[in-house]
Design a protein around this motif. Structure first.
Motif, mmCIF file in Angstrom:
data_model
loop_
_atom_site.group_PDB
_atom_site.id
_atom_site.type_symbol
_atom_site.label_atom_id
_atom_site.label_comp_id
_atom_site.label_asym_id
_atom_site.label_seq_id
_atom_site.Cartn_x
_atom_site.Cartn_y
_atom_site.Cartn_z
ATOM 1 N N ALA A 36 0.659 -1.144 0.001
ATOM 2 C CA ALA A 36 0.101 -0.173 -0.166
ATOM 3 C C ALA A 36 0.813 1.343 -0.197
ATOM 4 O O ALA A 36 0.580 2.175 -0.553
ATOM 5 N N ALA A 37 2.043 1.153 0.669
ATOM 6 C CA ALA A 37 3.056 2.281 0.830
ATOM 7 C C ALA A 37 3.353 2.779 -0.547
ATOM 8 O O ALA A 37 3.725 3.895 -1.018
ATOM 9 N N MET A 38 3.943 1.598 -1.435
ATOM 10 C CA MET A 38 4.391 2.075 -2.798
ATOM 11 C C MET A 38 3.175 2.731 -3.664
ATOM 12 O O MET A 38 3.591 3.698 -4.554
ATOM 13 N N ALA A 39 1.977 2.122 -3.508
ATOM 14 C CA ALA A 39 0.890 2.927 -4.307
ATOM 15 C C ALA A 39 0.506 4.242 -3.970
ATOM 16 O O ALA A 39 0.522 5.172 -4.634
ATOM 17 N N ILE A 40 0.819 4.534 -2.416
ATOM 18 C CA ILE A 40 0.477 6.326 -2.284
ATOM 19 C C ILE A 40 1.779 6.781 -2.826
ATOM 20 O O ILE A 40 1.606 7.839 -3.151
ATOM 21 N N GLU A 41 3.035 6.226 -2.719
ATOM 22 C CA GLU A 41 4.130 7.050 -3.317
ATOM 23 C C GLU A 41 3.925 6.999 -4.580
ATOM 24 O O GLU A 41 4.261 8.258 -5.434
ATOM 25 N N ASP A 42 3.740 5.993 -5.493
ATOM 26 C CA ASP A 42 3.184 6.081 -7.175
ATOM 27 C C ASP A 42 2.242 7.365 -7.231
ATOM 28 O O ASP A 42 2.556 8.293 -8.261
ATOM 29 N N ALA A 43 1.128 7.408 -6.521
ATOM 30 C CA ALA A 43 0.382 8.406 -6.669
ATOM 31 C C ALA A 43 0.735 9.929 -6.515
ATOM 32 O O ALA A 43 0.578 10.750 -7.236
ATOM 33 N N ILE A 96 3.902 11.061 -6.678
ATOM 34 C CA ILE A 96 4.725 11.090 -7.820
ATOM 35 C C ILE A 96 4.111 11.255 -9.113
ATOM 36 O O ILE A 96 4.423 12.310 -9.717
ATOM 37 N N LEU A 97 3.165 10.583 -9.148
ATOM 38 C CA LEU A 97 2.569 10.913 -10.640
ATOM 39 C C LEU A 97 1.709 12.062 -10.591
ATOM 40 O O LEU A 97 1.808 13.047 -11.649
ATOM 41 N N SER A 98 1.206 12.548 -9.428
ATOM 42 C CA SER A 98 0.305 13.970 -9.416
ATOM 43 C C SER A 98 1.360 14.899 -9.499
ATOM 44 O O SER A 98 0.899 15.751 -10.277
ATOM 45 N N ARG A 99 2.626 14.909 -8.850
ATOM 46 C CA ARG A 99 3.440 15.794 -9.420
ATOM 47 C C ARG A 99 3.905 15.844 -10.565
ATOM 48 O O ARG A 99 4.046 16.974 -11.190
ATOM 49 N N CYS A 100 4.333 15.014 -11.258
ATOM 50 C CA CYS A 100 4.670 14.972 -12.809
ATOM 51 C C CYS A 100 3.595 15.432 -13.652
ATOM 52 O O CYS A 100 3.913 15.947 -14.762
ATOM 53 N N VAL A 115 1.148 14.837 -21.628
ATOM 54 C CA VAL A 115 1.061 14.020 -20.963
ATOM 55 C C VAL A 115 1.992 12.724 -20.924
ATOM 56 O O VAL A 115 2.857 12.296 -20.079
ATOM 57 N N ALA A 116 2.471 12.594 -22.478
ATOM 58 C CA ALA A 116 3.395 11.584 -22.741
ATOM 59 C C ALA A 116 4.841 11.845 -21.927
ATOM 60 O O ALA A 116 5.258 11.063 -21.342
ATOM 61 N N ASP A 117 5.441 12.926 -21.970
ATOM 62 C CA ASP A 117 6.474 13.456 -21.395
ATOM 63 C C ASP A 117 6.185 13.449 -19.765
ATOM 64 O O ASP A 117 7.384 12.917 -19.095
ATOM 65 N N ALA A 118 5.185 13.738 -19.361
ATOM 66 C CA ALA A 118 4.942 13.570 -17.974
ATOM 67 C C ALA A 118 5.096 12.060 -17.583
ATOM 68 O O ALA A 118 5.903 11.816 -16.451
ATOM 69 N N LEU A 119 4.461 11.326 -18.174
ATOM 70 C CA LEU A 119 4.527 9.888 -17.795
ATOM 71 C C LEU A 119 5.873 9.288 -17.968
ATOM 72 O O LEU A 119 6.257 8.387 -17.177
ATOM 73 N N ALA A 120 6.535 9.838 -19.035
ATOM 74 C CA ALA A 120 7.967 9.439 -19.204
ATOM 75 C C ALA A 120 8.744 9.606 -17.880
ATOM 76 O O ALA A 120 9.572 8.966 -17.385
ATOM 77 N N THR A 121 8.671 10.989 -17.393
ATOM 78 C CA THR A 121 9.256 11.466 -16.056
ATOM 79 C C THR A 121 8.895 10.518 -14.900
ATOM 80 O O THR A 121 9.814 10.331 -14.209
ATOM 81 N N ASN A 150 10.386 10.620 1.109
ATOM 82 C CA ASN A 150 9.228 11.553 1.071
ATOM 83 C C ASN A 150 8.911 11.674 -0.448
ATOM 84 O O ASN A 150 9.687 12.520 -1.260
ATOM 85 N N ALA A 151 7.858 11.181 -1.022
ATOM 86 C CA ALA A 151 7.432 11.231 -2.447
ATOM 87 C C ALA A 151 7.156 12.561 -2.738
ATOM 88 O O ALA A 151 7.113 12.987 -3.984
ATOM 89 N N TRP A 152 6.659 13.481 -1.885
ATOM 90 C CA TRP A 152 6.148 14.714 -2.216
ATOM 91 C C TRP A 152 7.571 15.883 -2.186
ATOM 92 O O TRP A 152 7.546 16.902 -2.978
ATOM 93 N N GLU A 153 8.645 15.304 -1.739
ATOM 94 C CA GLU A 153 10.115 15.997 -2.073
ATOM 95 C C GLU A 153 11.212 15.261 -2.961
ATOM 96 O O GLU A 153 12.108 15.873 -3.280
ATOM 97 N N ALA A 154 10.845 14.025 -3.141
ATOM 98 C CA ALA A 154 12.013 13.450 -3.962
ATOM 99 C C ALA A 154 12.083 14.060 -5.257
ATOM 100 O O ALA A 154 11.134 14.670 -5.810
ATOM 101 N N PRO A 155 13.219 14.348 -5.576
ATOM 102 C CA PRO A 155 13.494 14.770 -7.177
ATOM 103 C C PRO A 155 12.991 14.009 -8.225
ATOM 104 O O PRO A 155 13.032 12.808 -8.383
ATOM 105 N N LEU A 156 12.230 14.734 -9.193
ATOM 106 C CA LEU A 156 11.799 14.251 -10.568
ATOM 107 C C LEU A 156 12.907 14.039 -11.425
ATOM 108 O O LEU A 156 13.547 15.295 -11.597
ATOM 109 N N LEU A 157 13.084 12.944 -12.084
ATOM 110 C CA LEU A 157 14.348 12.963 -12.870
ATOM 111 C C LEU A 157 13.792 13.446 -14.021
ATOM 112 O O LEU A 157 13.362 13.225 -15.294
#
Length: 71
Positions: free
Chosen positions: A1-8, A10-14, A23-29, A64-71
């Motif tokens: 469950a924790a990984m799903a929350i992290e995924d959500a 990061i995805l929302s930030r992207c 959208v395609a570039d955001a999903l690649a990020t 912290n998924a809210w502060e992790a750098p987006l690559l």
């Protein structure tokens, strides 16, 4: 469950502020950003030895998924 929350998170930030054309570039990020962490968690899980001895849990629970750098 924790990984799903992290995924959500990061995805929302992207996707924040992205229009339909971006959208395609955001999903690649998102994919590049999550790849290393999810691979490490999967490997650790498969090894089934994490947490059975002296283990540094900061890399899992300190993430912290809210502060992790987006690559």
């Amino acid at each position: 469950a924790a990984m799903a929350i992290e995924d959500a998170a990061i995805l929302s930030r992207c996707l924040a502020g992205v229009d339909r054309d971006g959208v395609a570039d955001a999903l690649a990020t998102y994919e590049v950003t999550r790849r290393e962490r999810t691979a490490r968690v999967q490997l650790t899980s498969r090894q089934n030895s994490w947490g059975k001895g002296v283990t540094d849990t900061d890399w899992v629970y300190g993430y912290n998924a809210w502060e992790a750098p987006l690559l």
